[in-house]
Design a protein around this motif. Structure first.
Motif, mmCIF file in Angstrom:
data_model
loop_
_atom_site.group_PDB
_atom_site.id
_atom_site.type_symbol
_atom_site.label_atom_id
_atom_site.label_comp_id
_atom_site.label_asym_id
_atom_site.label_seq_id
_atom_site.Cartn_x
_atom_site.Cartn_y
_atom_site.Cartn_z
ATOM 1 N N VAL A 1 -3.583 -5.140 16.271
ATOM 2 C CA VAL A 1 -4.890 -4.311 17.344
ATOM 3 C C VAL A 1 -3.426 -2.902 17.609
ATOM 4 C CG1 VAL A 1 -6.248 -3.651 18.927
ATOM 5 C CG2 VAL A 1 -5.687 -6.278 18.059
ATOM 6 N N ALA A 2 -2.856 -3.136 18.552
ATOM 7 C CA ALA A 2 -2.294 -1.947 19.496
ATOM 8 C C ALA A 2 -0.570 -2.709 19.643
ATOM 9 C CB ALA A 2 -3.022 -1.742 20.231
ATOM 10 N N ALA A 3 0.237 -1.664 20.136
ATOM 11 C CA ALA A 3 1.310 -1.926 20.739
ATOM 12 C C ALA A 3 1.978 -0.437 21.343
ATOM 13 C CB ALA A 3 2.221 -1.694 19.731
ATOM 14 N N ILE A 4 3.099 -1.070 22.556
ATOM 15 C CA ILE A 4 3.200 -0.063 23.354
ATOM 16 C C ILE A 4 4.826 0.109 24.187
ATOM 17 C CG2 ILE A 4 2.758 -1.326 25.489
ATOM 18 C CD1 ILE A 4 1.687 1.405 26.790
ATOM 19 N N SER A 5 5.361 1.423 23.420
ATOM 20 C CA SER A 5 6.629 1.595 23.414
ATOM 21 C C SER A 5 6.830 0.486 25.136
ATOM 22 C CB SER A 5 7.363 1.878 23.098
ATOM 23 O OG SER A 5 7.318 3.689 24.300
ATOM 24 N N TRP A 6 7.997 0.285 25.604
ATOM 25 C CA TRP A 6 8.717 -0.065 26.518
ATOM 26 C C TRP A 6 8.624 0.937 27.971
ATOM 27 C CZ3 TRP A 6 12.894 2.223 29.717
ATOM 28 C CH2 TRP A 6 13.590 2.201 28.955
ATOM 29 N N MET A 7 8.946 2.482 27.047
ATOM 30 C CA MET A 7 8.491 3.323 27.924
ATOM 31 C C MET A 7 7.341 3.358 28.214
ATOM 32 S SD MET A 7 11.791 5.770 27.641
ATOM 33 C CE MET A 7 11.565 7.437 28.621
ATOM 34 N N TYR B 1 10.256 -3.499 28.552
ATOM 35 C CA TYR B 1 10.178 -5.266 27.300
ATOM 36 C C TYR B 1 9.157 -3.848 26.854
ATOM 37 C CZ TYR B 1 13.229 -8.361 28.991
ATOM 38 O OH TYR B 1 14.249 -8.608 29.103
ATOM 39 N N ALA B 2 9.024 -3.686 25.007
ATOM 40 C CA ALA B 2 7.476 -3.390 24.701
ATOM 41 C C ALA B 2 6.533 -4.889 24.295
ATOM 42 C CB ALA B 2 7.641 -2.971 23.328
ATOM 43 N N MET B 3 5.253 -4.303 24.174
ATOM 44 C CA MET B 3 4.291 -5.350 24.228
ATOM 45 C C MET B 3 3.080 -4.745 23.706
ATOM 46 S SD MET B 3 3.758 -6.056 28.555
ATOM 47 C CE MET B 3 3.034 -7.882 28.257
ATOM 48 N N GLY B 4 2.635 -5.168 23.071
ATOM 49 C CA GLY B 4 1.150 -5.431 21.872
ATOM 50 C C GLY B 4 0.390 -6.590 22.546
ATOM 51 N N TRP B 5 -1.075 -5.970 21.430
ATOM 52 C CA TRP B 5 -2.149 -6.743 20.846
ATOM 53 C C TRP B 5 -1.981 -7.287 19.800
ATOM 54 C CZ3 TRP B 5 -4.436 -8.850 25.383
ATOM 55 C CH2 TRP B 5 -4.877 -8.014 26.672
ATOM 56 N N PHE B 6 -2.914 -8.516 19.947
ATOM 57 C CA PHE B 6 -3.419 -8.798 18.435
ATOM 58 C C PHE B 6 -4.473 -10.088 18.818
ATOM 59 C CE2 PHE B 6 1.170 -7.703 15.785
ATOM 60 C CZ PHE B 6 1.871 -7.874 17.258
ATOM 61 N N TYR C 1 14.785 -3.653 25.803
ATOM 62 C CA TYR C 1 14.607 -1.753 25.479
ATOM 63 C C TYR C 1 14.341 -1.881 23.802
ATOM 64 C CZ TYR C 1 16.510 -1.567 29.670
ATOM 65 O OH TYR C 1 17.125 -1.694 30.845
ATOM 66 N N LEU C 2 13.887 -3.143 22.949
ATOM 67 C CA LEU C 2 13.361 -2.794 21.732
ATOM 68 C C LEU C 2 12.650 -1.824 21.518
ATOM 69 C CD1 LEU C 2 14.378 -6.479 20.641
ATOM 70 C CD2 LEU C 2 15.494 -4.638 20.243
#
Length: 126
Positions: free
Chosen positions: A48-54, A32-37, A103-104
Motif C-alpha cells: 500500500v505505502a512505505a516511508i523511509s526512516w528519515m 527504521y523504514a516502515m510500510g503498510w500492506f 537505516y535501510l
C-alpha cells in the motif's frame, strides 16, 4: 523484539475517510523504514505505502496514490495511514511492517519487512 499494534480500522461508507495507526515498541523507532500492506479475502497481500526512516521519501501503490498518505511521528513511535475517498476495493485487513535493520531504504516488497503487526480490518460499504 519490536512489537507493532495497528488500530483505526472500522466500517465506513464509500467516499469516507479513516486514519490507521501503528504503534511500535521494543526498540528504537525513527531509524527504521516502515510500510503498510493489505490483504483482502481470497487475495494475496499487496503493498500500500512505505516511508523511509528519515520520512522524506514516501512510496504508494498506484491504486491508492492521491488518496492515501503515509506519515510517522517519531516522538510517539507511531506510523499513520490517512485514507481518503475510500472505495469498496479498499476493503482488507491492513498491516504495518518494519525493516529489521536501521537505516535501510523503504521498499515495496513485503519480504523485506520481517516484523508485522496483527492487522486492523477496514471495510468500505458501497
Amino acid at each position: 523484539q519490536v512489537q507493532l499494534v495497528e488500530s483505526g480500522g472500522r466500517l465506513v461508507q464509500t467516499g469516507g475517510s479513516l486514519r490507521l495507526s501503528c504503534v511500535a515498541s521494543g526498540r528504537a523507532f525513527k531509524t527504521y523504514a516502515m510500510g503498510w500492506f493489505r490483504q483482502a479475502p481470497g487475495k494475496e497481500r499487496e503493498f500500500v505505502a512505505a516511508i523511509s526512516w528519515m520520512g522524506e521519501s514516501k512510496y504508494y501503490a498506484d491504486s491508492v496514490k492521491g488518496r492515501f498518505t503515509i506519515s510517522k511521528d517519531d516522538v510517539k513511535s507511531t506510523l499513520y495511514l490517512q485514507m481518503n475517498s475510500l472505495k469498496p476495493d479498499d476493503t482488507a485487513v491492513y498491516y504495518c511492517a518494519t525493516r529489521d535493520q536501521e537505516y535501510l531504504i523503504a521498499t515495496m516488497e513485503g519480504r523485506d519487512y520481517p516484523h508485522w503487526g496483527q492487522g486492523t480490518q477496514v471495510t468500505v460499504s458501497s
